[in-house]
Design a protein around this motif. Structure first.
Motif, PDB file in Angstrom:
ATOM      1  N   SER A 119       0.850  -1.187   0.000  1.00  0.00           N
ATOM      2  CA  SER A 119       0.000   0.000   0.000  1.00  0.00           C
ATOM      3  C   SER A 119       0.885   1.235   0.000  1.00  0.00           C
ATOM      4  CB  SER A 119      -0.951   0.012   1.209  1.00  0.00           C
ATOM      5  OG  SER A 119      -0.215   0.053   2.418  1.00  0.00           O
ATOM      6  N   GLN A 120       0.316   2.348  -0.473  1.00  0.00           N
ATOM      7  CA  GLN A 120       1.041   3.614  -0.517  1.00  0.00           C
ATOM      8  C   GLN A 120       0.147   4.699   0.085  1.00  0.00           C
ATOM      9  OE1 GLN A 120       2.434   4.891  -4.380  1.00  0.00           O
ATOM     10  NE2 GLN A 120       3.195   6.844  -3.626  1.00  0.00           N
ATOM     11  N   PRO A 121       0.210   4.887   1.400  1.00  0.00           N
ATOM     12  CA  PRO A 121      -0.610   5.932   2.027  1.00  0.00           C
ATOM     13  C   PRO A 121      -0.124   7.312   1.611  1.00  0.00           C
ATOM     14  CG  PRO A 121       0.919   4.981   3.612  1.00  0.00           C
ATOM     15  CD  PRO A 121       1.053   4.163   2.367  1.00  0.00           C
ATOM     16  N   PHE A 122      -1.046   8.134   1.128  1.00  0.00           N
ATOM     17  CA  PHE A 122      -0.677   9.469   0.659  1.00  0.00           C
ATOM     18  C   PHE A 122      -0.480  10.413   1.842  1.00  0.00           C
ATOM     19  CE2 PHE A 122      -0.733   8.034  -3.328  1.00  0.00           C
ATOM     20  CZ  PHE A 122      -1.420   8.705  -4.335  1.00  0.00           C
TER      21      PHE A 122
ATOM     22  N   VAL B  90       5.802   6.982   0.995  1.00  0.00           N
ATOM     23  CA  VAL B  90       5.999   5.865   1.912  1.00  0.00           C
ATOM     24  C   VAL B  90       5.270   4.665   1.339  1.00  0.00           C
ATOM     25  CG1 VAL B  90       5.594   4.927   4.211  1.00  0.00           C
ATOM     26  CG2 VAL B  90       6.242   7.328   3.943  1.00  0.00           C
ATOM     27  N   VAL B  91       5.987   3.572   1.164  1.00  0.00           N
ATOM     28  CA  VAL B  91       5.385   2.315   0.725  1.00  0.00           C
ATOM     29  C   VAL B  91       5.386   1.363   1.915  1.00  0.00           C
ATOM     30  CG1 VAL B  91       5.601   0.329  -0.803  1.00  0.00           C
ATOM     31  CG2 VAL B  91       6.077   2.628  -1.672  1.00  0.00           C
ATOM     32  N   HIS B  92       4.232   0.794   2.216  1.00  0.00           N
ATOM     33  CA  HIS B  92       4.086  -0.151   3.323  1.00  0.00           C
ATOM     34  C   HIS B  92       3.963  -1.550   2.743  1.00  0.00           C
ATOM     35  CE1 HIS B  92       1.391  -1.781   6.798  1.00  0.00           C
ATOM     36  NE2 HIS B  92       2.630  -2.224   6.892  1.00  0.00           N
TER      37      HIS B  92
ATOM     38  N   PHE C 222       4.336   2.164  -8.267  1.00  0.00           N
ATOM     39  CA  PHE C 222       4.287   3.242  -7.286  1.00  0.00           C
ATOM     40  C   PHE C 222       4.741   4.518  -7.981  1.00  0.00           C
ATOM     41  CE2 PHE C 222       5.403  -0.666  -4.922  1.00  0.00           C
ATOM     42  CZ  PHE C 222       4.267  -0.769  -4.133  1.00  0.00           C
ATOM     43  N   ARG C 223       4.248   5.659  -7.490  1.00  0.00           N
ATOM     44  CA  ARG C 223       4.556   6.908  -8.209  1.00  0.00           C
ATOM     45  C   ARG C 223       4.697   8.055  -7.224  1.00  0.00           C
ATOM     46  NH1 ARG C 223       0.665   9.811 -12.789  1.00  0.00           N
ATOM     47  NH2 ARG C 223       2.222  11.313 -13.562  1.00  0.00           N
ATOM     48  N   VAL C 224       5.644   8.934  -7.529  1.00  0.00           N
ATOM     49  CA  VAL C 224       5.783  10.177  -6.786  1.00  0.00           C
ATOM     50  C   VAL C 224       6.272  11.247  -7.755  1.00  0.00           C
ATOM     51  CG1 VAL C 224       8.174   9.733  -6.058  1.00  0.00           C
ATOM     52  CG2 VAL C 224       6.734  11.260  -4.705  1.00  0.00           C
ATOM     53  N   VAL C 225       5.789  12.475  -7.565  1.00  0.00           N
ATOM     54  CA  VAL C 225       6.171  13.609  -8.413  1.00  0.00           C
ATOM     55  C   VAL C 225       6.823  14.671  -7.547  1.00  0.00           C
ATOM     56  CG1 VAL C 225       5.317  15.503  -9.842  1.00  0.00           C
ATOM     57  CG2 VAL C 225       4.376  13.210 -10.142  1.00  0.00           C
ATOM     58  N   ARG C 226       7.988  15.125  -7.986  1.00  0.00           N
ATOM     59  CA  ARG C 226       8.610  16.294  -7.351  1.00  0.00           C
ATOM     60  C   ARG C 226       8.514  17.448  -8.350  1.00  0.00           C
ATOM     61  NH1 ARG C 226      11.756  16.856  -2.906  1.00  0.00           N
ATOM     62  NH2 ARG C 226      12.826  18.836  -2.686  1.00  0.00           N
ATOM     63  N   PRO C 227       7.666  18.441  -8.086  1.00  0.00           N
ATOM     64  CA  PRO C 227       7.472  19.516  -9.052  1.00  0.00           C
ATOM     65  C   PRO C 227       8.713  20.390  -9.197  1.00  0.00           C
ATOM     66  CG  PRO C 227       5.694  19.424  -7.408  1.00  0.00           C
ATOM     67  CD  PRO C 227       6.804  18.572  -6.909  1.00  0.00           C
ATOM     68  N   GLU C 228       8.728  21.140 -10.293  1.00  0.00           N
ATOM     69  CA  GLU C 228       9.772  22.152 -10.439  1.00  0.00           C
ATOM     70  C   GLU C 228       9.588  23.207  -9.351  1.00  0.00           C
ATOM     71  OE1 GLU C 228      12.221  22.271 -12.430  1.00  0.00           O
ATOM     72  OE2 GLU C 228      11.782  20.865 -14.070  1.00  0.00           O
TER      73      GLU C 228
END
Length: 218
Positions: free
Chosen positions: A46-49, A78-80, A207-213
């Motif tokens: 799971s990936q709790p936001f 965070v990936v559980h 799984f995905r994560v975005v780091r904006p400019e």
């Protein structure tokens, strides 16, 4: 060496691309990868936001974005993982690794209010690991996949799981540069002289994560 890798079922459910196709089950917001007969473990992911963003202009009402695929985690994730032993076997978990799917330019995102943080687990249950992603990590790269490292005070691998004693792993994923990162996680096991890896994702998607400019200062 016998390598048993779970296969991905449909993208609408969960699972990921592996060599041996197997059935996948979903439970709410978790992805449960059913094992093949050779695999001595089952992995629940799971990936709790925490800090959420919406790709593109923000809809006028929360109902339109609540379950939208455009909602992404920002800056870090965070990936559980819950790793359970199958049947009456005991398995050794000797490694985790991160398998990059892609690293693209970050899309435009609108910030959303994050949910309240859940209460932390007790120290006995908590296996906290950290891994850093950067734009140099590409899918199908020749360099080794990055391996999450234990946080301060957390023992490194190996760990042992039994049918009555599953283990919990919390993997803190850190981003250092702007990007749109997608990845899966490999859980390496040893059991009865054999070894393999179960590769896990979330509902058939990486799984995905975005780091904006960085925001411009005007």
């Amino acid at each position: 060496m016998l390598t048993a890798v779970l296969a991905g079922a449909s993208a609408a459910v969960t699972g990921l691309v592996t060599r041996n196709v197997d059935k996948v089950i979903t439970r709410g917001g978790e992805a449960v990868l059913a094992r093949t007969p050779e695999d001595p473990i089952t992995v629940h992911a799971s990936q709790p936001f925490r800090i959420k963003g919406y790709i593109g202009p923000l809809p006028p009402t929360t109902e339109r974005w609540r379950d939208s695929a455009n909602v992404v985690e920002l800056y870090g994730a965070v990936v559980h993982l819950i790793v359970e032993a199958a049947g009456d076997r005991t398995a050794i978990i000797n490694k985790l690794d991160v398998r990059m799917e892609s690293c693209d330019a970050p899309p435009h995102v609108s910030h959303l209010a994050g949910p309240p943080l859940a209460a932390p687990m007790s120290p006995r249950q908590l296996r906290e690991f950290r891994v850093s992603l950067n734009v140099g990590l590409r899918a199908n790269a020749t360099e080794p996949a990055p391996s999450p490292r234990p946080a301060d005070g957390v023992p490194d691998f190996p760990y042992t799981v039994t049918p009555l004693d599953p283990d919990h792993f919390f993997i803190h994923v850190i981003t250092e540069e702007p990007g749109d990162f997608r990845w899966r996680i490999g859980v390496h096991w040893i059991c009865n002289g054999k070894s393999g890896v179960v590769v896990t994702d979330l509902h058939g998607q990486p799984f995905r994560v975005v780091r904006p400019e960085p925001r411009s200062r005007s």
